[in-house]
Design a protein around this motif. Structure first.
Motif, short mmCIF file in Angstrom:
data_model
loop_
_atom_site.label_atom_id
_atom_site.label_comp_id
_atom_site.label_asym_id
_atom_site.label_seq_id
_atom_site.Cartn_x
_atom_site.Cartn_y
_atom_site.Cartn_z
N ILE A 1 0.86 -1.19 0.00
CA ILE A 1 0.00 0.00 0.00
C ILE A 1 0.89 1.23 0.00
N ASN A 2 0.46 2.28 -0.70
CA ASN A 2 1.28 3.48 -0.77
C ASN A 2 1.44 4.13 0.60
N GLU A 3 2.35 5.08 0.69
CA GLU A 3 2.69 5.69 1.98
C GLU A 3 1.54 6.48 2.60
N HIS A 4 0.54 6.85 1.82
CA HIS A 4 -0.61 7.59 2.33
C HIS A 4 -1.78 6.66 2.68
N ASN A 5 -1.60 5.35 2.49
CA ASN A 5 -2.64 4.35 2.73
C ASN A 5 -3.92 4.61 1.92
N THR A 6 -3.73 5.09 0.68
CA THR A 6 -4.88 5.43 -0.15
C THR A 6 -5.02 4.55 -1.39
N ALA A 7 -4.00 3.75 -1.69
CA ALA A 7 -4.05 2.94 -2.92
C ALA A 7 -2.96 1.88 -2.87
N TYR A 8 -3.08 0.92 -3.79
CA TYR A 8 -2.06 -0.10 -3.92
C TYR A 8 -0.92 0.38 -4.81
N ASP A 9 0.30 0.22 -4.31
CA ASP A 9 1.47 0.32 -5.18
C ASP A 9 1.57 -0.97 -5.99
N HIS A 10 1.18 -2.09 -5.34
CA HIS A 10 1.17 -3.40 -6.00
C HIS A 10 0.29 -4.33 -5.18
N CYS A 11 -0.53 -5.12 -5.85
CA CYS A 11 -1.42 -6.08 -5.19
C CYS A 11 -1.51 -7.31 -6.08
N GLU A 12 -1.40 -8.50 -5.48
CA GLU A 12 -1.49 -9.74 -6.24
C GLU A 12 -2.70 -10.54 -5.79
N LEU A 13 -3.45 -11.05 -6.76
CA LEU A 13 -4.62 -11.88 -6.49
C LEU A 13 -4.34 -13.30 -6.96
N SER A 14 -4.84 -14.26 -6.21
CA SER A 14 -4.69 -15.68 -6.56
C SER A 14 -6.05 -16.36 -6.51
N VAL A 15 -6.20 -17.39 -7.33
CA VAL A 15 -7.38 -18.25 -7.33
C VAL A 15 -6.87 -19.68 -7.11
N ASN A 16 -7.37 -20.30 -6.06
CA ASN A 16 -6.94 -21.67 -5.72
C ASN A 16 -5.43 -21.80 -5.61
N GLY A 17 -4.79 -20.78 -5.04
CA GLY A 17 -3.35 -20.81 -4.81
C GLY A 17 -2.49 -20.46 -6.01
N GLU A 18 -3.10 -20.19 -7.15
CA GLU A 18 -2.35 -19.85 -8.36
C GLU A 18 -2.47 -18.35 -8.63
N GLY A 19 -1.34 -17.72 -8.97
CA GLY A 19 -1.37 -16.31 -9.33
C GLY A 19 -2.33 -16.06 -10.47
N PHE A 20 -3.18 -15.05 -10.33
CA PHE A 20 -4.22 -14.77 -11.32
C PHE A 20 -4.05 -13.39 -11.95
N LEU A 21 -3.85 -12.36 -11.11
CA LEU A 21 -3.83 -11.00 -11.59
C LEU A 21 -3.10 -10.12 -10.59
N ALA A 22 -2.32 -9.19 -11.09
CA ALA A 22 -1.73 -8.16 -10.24
C ALA A 22 -2.36 -6.84 -10.65
N LEU A 23 -2.43 -5.91 -9.70
CA LEU A 23 -2.95 -4.59 -10.04
C LEU A 23 -2.25 -3.53 -9.22
N ALA A 24 -2.33 -2.31 -9.71
CA ALA A 24 -1.74 -1.17 -9.03
C ALA A 24 -2.53 0.08 -9.42
N GLU A 25 -2.38 1.11 -8.62
CA GLU A 25 -3.04 2.37 -8.89
C GLU A 25 -2.40 3.02 -10.12
N ALA A 26 -3.22 3.48 -11.04
CA ALA A 26 -2.74 4.15 -12.24
C ALA A 26 -2.22 5.54 -11.88
N SER A 27 -1.13 5.91 -12.49
CA SER A 27 -0.57 7.25 -12.28
C SER A 27 -1.33 8.26 -13.11
N ASN A 28 -1.29 9.49 -12.71
CA ASN A 28 -1.89 10.57 -13.49
C ASN A 28 -0.90 11.01 -14.54
N PRO A 29 -1.27 11.43 -15.72
CA PRO A 29 -2.65 11.33 -16.19
C PRO A 29 -2.94 9.93 -16.72
N CYS A 30 -4.17 9.50 -16.53
CA CYS A 30 -4.61 8.21 -17.04
C CYS A 30 -5.96 8.44 -17.70
#
Length: 128
Positions: free
Chosen positions: A32-61
């Motif tokens: 989580i970013n230093e302001h606790n407002t968004a993910y710098d990086h987050c990983e999701l798994s389904v049944n123990g297998e990596g599925f998707l990573a996500l992060a907050e988009a930088s401006n401009p987006c």
């Protein structure tokens, strides 16, 4: 070696919750970013297998700028979901606030599939 997709979205906390709900995923790693407002990086798994990573988009987006200079849009294909109920659940969750490109229908290679752009502007093709 492992490889799975990462998306950059606005409102990354909300997006992670929605994707967990849509695909039965769980957050398995998060920074989580230093302001606790968004993910710098987050990983999701389904049944123990990596599925998707996500992060907050930088401006401009601005998706209008992106589409002005590109002819194609990336689509994430989530297939072999196991049951029609799983496809219907993901469709319901992803289409809430999003845009339905193709409603749930049958194709020669899939008896239950759909295409949706979710409210975070991520395009998904989901299939049994």
């Amino acid at each position: 070696m492992k490889n799975y997709t990462q998306v950059y979205v606005k409102n990354s906390f909300e997006a992670a919750k929605m994707y967990c709900k849509a695909f039965g995923a769980e957050i398995t790693r998060e920074f989580i970013n230093e302001h606790n407002t968004a993910y710098d990086h987050c990983e999701l798994s389904v049944n123990g297998e990596g599925f998707l990573a996500l992060a907050e988009a930088s401006n401009p987006c601005d998706i209008n700028i992106v589409h002005k200079y590109k002819w194609t849009t990336m689509t994430f294909n989530v297939f072999e979901m196991g049951t029609e109920a799983a496809v219907y659940n993901a469709f319901r969750v992803l289409s809430d606030g999003g845009v339905i490109i193709e409603p749930i229908h049958e194709l020669p290679w899939s008896k239950c599939c759909a295409t949706v752009i979710d409210k975070f502007e991520v395009c998904w093709w989901i299939s049994i």
